[in-house]
Motif scaffolding. Structure first.
Motif, PDB file in Angstrom:
ATOM      1  N   LEU A  42      79.920  23.771  -2.648  1.00 17.41           N
ATOM      2  CA  LEU A  42      80.414  24.842  -3.523  1.00 17.41           C
ATOM      3  C   LEU A  42      81.619  25.542  -2.892  1.00 17.41           C
ATOM      4  CD1 LEU A  42      80.170  26.634  -6.051  1.00 17.41           C
ATOM      5  CD2 LEU A  42      78.536  28.057  -4.784  1.00 17.41           C
ATOM      6  N   SER A  63      71.722  15.671  -6.584  1.00 13.36           N
ATOM      7  CA  SER A  63      71.252  16.640  -7.594  1.00 13.36           C
ATOM      8  C   SER A  63      71.368  18.071  -7.083  1.00 13.36           C
ATOM      9  CB  SER A  63      69.854  16.336  -8.113  1.00 13.36           C
ATOM     10  OG  SER A  63      68.994  16.048  -7.098  1.00 13.36           O
ATOM     11  N   ARG A 106      74.989  18.881  -7.629  1.00 14.57           N
ATOM     12  CA  ARG A 106      75.288  18.963  -9.064  1.00 14.57           C
ATOM     13  C   ARG A 106      74.809  20.305  -9.629  1.00 14.57           C
ATOM     14  NH1 ARG A 106      79.191  17.036 -10.902  1.00 14.57           N
ATOM     15  NH2 ARG A 106      79.379  19.206 -11.439  1.00 14.57           N
ATOM     16  N   GLU A 107      73.593  20.669  -9.210  1.00  8.88           N
ATOM     17  CA  GLU A 107      73.002  21.915  -9.716  1.00  8.88           C
ATOM     18  C   GLU A 107      73.816  23.140  -9.325  1.00  8.88           C
ATOM     19  OE1 GLU A 107      68.749  23.142  -8.673  1.00  8.88           O
ATOM     20  OE2 GLU A 107      68.574  21.098  -9.510  1.00  8.88           O
ATOM     21  N   ILE A 108      74.194  23.218  -8.051  1.00  7.31           N
ATOM     22  CA  ILE A 108      74.911  24.429  -7.614  1.00  7.31           C
ATOM     23  C   ILE A 108      76.311  24.475  -8.242  1.00  7.31           C
ATOM     24  CG2 ILE A 108      76.030  23.657  -5.464  1.00  7.31           C
ATOM     25  CD1 ILE A 108      75.004  26.258  -4.168  1.00  7.31           C
ATOM     26  N   ASP A 118      77.186  23.183 -11.168  1.00  8.51           N
ATOM     27  CA  ASP A 118      77.022  23.511 -12.593  1.00  8.51           C
ATOM     28  C   ASP A 118      76.713  24.995 -12.795  1.00  8.51           C
ATOM     29  OD1 ASP A 118      77.471  20.885 -13.014  1.00  8.51           O
ATOM     30  OD2 ASP A 118      75.480  20.387 -13.782  1.00  8.51           O
ATOM     31  N   SER A 119      75.869  25.542 -11.927  1.00 10.14           N
ATOM     32  CA  SER A 119      75.482  26.933 -12.162  1.00 10.14           C
ATOM     33  C   SER A 119      76.582  27.900 -11.726  1.00 10.14           C
ATOM     34  CB  SER A 119      74.148  27.260 -11.487  1.00 10.14           C
ATOM     35  OG  SER A 119      74.240  26.966 -10.128  1.00 10.14           O
ATOM     36  N   ASN A 120      77.652  27.377 -11.133  1.00  9.32           N
ATOM     37  CA  ASN A 120      78.777  28.247 -10.781  1.00  9.32           C
ATOM     38  C   ASN A 120      80.031  27.929 -11.592  1.00  9.32           C
ATOM     39  OD1 ASN A 120      78.221  30.108  -8.249  1.00  9.32           O
ATOM     40  ND2 ASN A 120      77.010  28.242  -8.032  1.00  9.32           N
ATOM     41  N   GLY A 121      79.830  27.240 -12.698  1.00 10.79           N
ATOM     42  CA  GLY A 121      80.967  27.005 -13.601  1.00 10.79           C
ATOM     43  C   GLY A 121      81.829  25.804 -13.239  1.00 10.79           C
ATOM     44  N   GLU A 166      81.095  22.560 -13.773  1.00  8.94           N
ATOM     45  CA  GLU A 166      80.436  21.364 -14.308  1.00  8.94           C
ATOM     46  C   GLU A 166      81.386  20.182 -14.493  1.00  8.94           C
ATOM     47  OE1 GLU A 166      81.398  24.394 -15.929  1.00  8.94           O
ATOM     48  OE2 GLU A 166      79.324  24.695 -16.588  1.00  8.94           O
TER      49      GLU A 166
END
Ligand code: PBG
Length: 327
Positions: free
Chosen positions: A151, A172, A175-177, A179-182, A184
């Protein structure tokens, strides 16, 4: 002789040979590994990698300008920090060496596409690729720091991240972090089938990342295995990887072929430091023609099914491709 079929007919002149080539390559597929080190005004030759340098953030633009000039506009960035500790905390420092390097490169050359290597081994004082629990790397604890690191690279301006640690579940987690920070739309290139290889020797000197005890066989793959590479790639696909990678390249051409046949994702291959160093050394010793062996080796990786090649020879190969010696 009554020979109807004569394969040599298609080899009669250069123009024809080039017309019927089965493997086509372009400088767009080349990625150049670049090392950024802390400090100022530094351009240091790397002893183990003849012709390669470490740059401080204020001078890394010079390296990028050379790449662009040669026709290479994608780089894979590695950081060499001053501060190392047990958990590798400078890896996710917003002002860490890679983060500074990314900002400097983007300022000097916005067209340069920056991929960052995400791993802990350059940042930990023990040199392993994650957080230790006793003498073992703790997989799940490591995922948190890898995700934070990825990130911070993207927040600093990286275009893509490439986790090279070989922990289970890292794609994953990243990918998750993201996506959750914009983020994606930021892709992940997964070092999917990364083997525990002796070919990384020169890199570890370059990055100061050799493990202080033990080795990496508890997380990197056993070179005896083929099906396991398919399994690792399949997992990375499920976890949301955008590009798969096999590493090293030359001794793993069978794996590149198998995984590129088995999956629809773009396939990268990393021709690692030891591969470069061997060709350089044999060329210097007058034993082989360095230029031709460089071209032939790169070609074999593409012929095996790689769509992209990460190589310390990227600049020279781009020139060779432009000349048609490889292409
Ligand atoms: C970090 C990493 C390594 C390489 C790329 N990322 C070293 C290792 O796994 O020991 C090797 C690259 C090369 O040899 O050129 N884990």
């Amino acid at each position: 002789m009554d020979l109807t079929i004569r394969p040599r007919r298609l080899r009669t002149c250069d123009s024809l040979r080039r017309m019927v080539r089965e493997t086509r390559v372009s400088p767009d597929s080349l990625i150049y590994p670049l090392f950024v080190v802390e400090g100022e005004n530094r351009k240091e030759p790397i002893q183990s990698l003849d012709g390669q340098y470490r740059y401080s953030p204020d001078r890394v633009g010079e390296a990028v300008a050379e790449c662009m000039e040669a026709g290479v506009s994608r780089i894979l960035l590695f950081g060499i920090p001053n501060h190392k500790d047990a958990c590798g905390s400078s890896a996710w420092d917003p002002n860490g060496v890679v983060q500074q390097g990314i900002r400097a490169i983007k300022a000097a050359c916005p067209e340069c596409y920056i991929i960052t290597d995400v791993c802990m081994c350059e940042y930990t004082d023990h040199g392993h690729c994650g957080i230790l629990n006793g003498h073992e790397v703790d997989n799940d604890k490591t995922l948190e720091v890898l995700a934070k690191t990825a990130l911070s690279h993207v927040q600093a301006g990286a275009d893509m991240v490439a986790p090279s640690d070989m922990m289970d579940g890292r794609v994953s987690a990243i990918r998750e972090i993201l996506d959750s920070n914009g983020f994606e739309t930021t892709p992940i290139m997964a070092y999917s089938a990364k083997y525990a290889s002796a070919f990384y020797g020169p890199f570890r000197e370059a990055a100061g990342s050799a493990p202080s005890f033990g080795d990496r066989r508890g997380y990197q793959m056993d070179p005896h295995n083929r099906k396991e590479a398919v399994k690792e790639c399949a997992l990375d696909v499920q976890e949301g990887a955008d590009i798969l990678m096999v590493k090293p390249a030359l001794s793993y051409l069978d794996i590149i072929r198998e995984c590129s046949d088995a999956f629809d994702l773009p396939m990268a291959a990393y021709s690692v430091s030891g591969e470069y160093a061997m060709i350089k050394a044999a060329g210097k010793a007058g034993l082989i023609d360095e230029y031709r062996v460089m071209c032939e080796s790169a070609l074999s990786v593409y012929r095996a099914g790689a769509d992209m090649l990460i190589t310390y020879y990227a600049k020279e190969l781009a020139q060779a491709m432009k000349k048609g010696d490889l292409g």
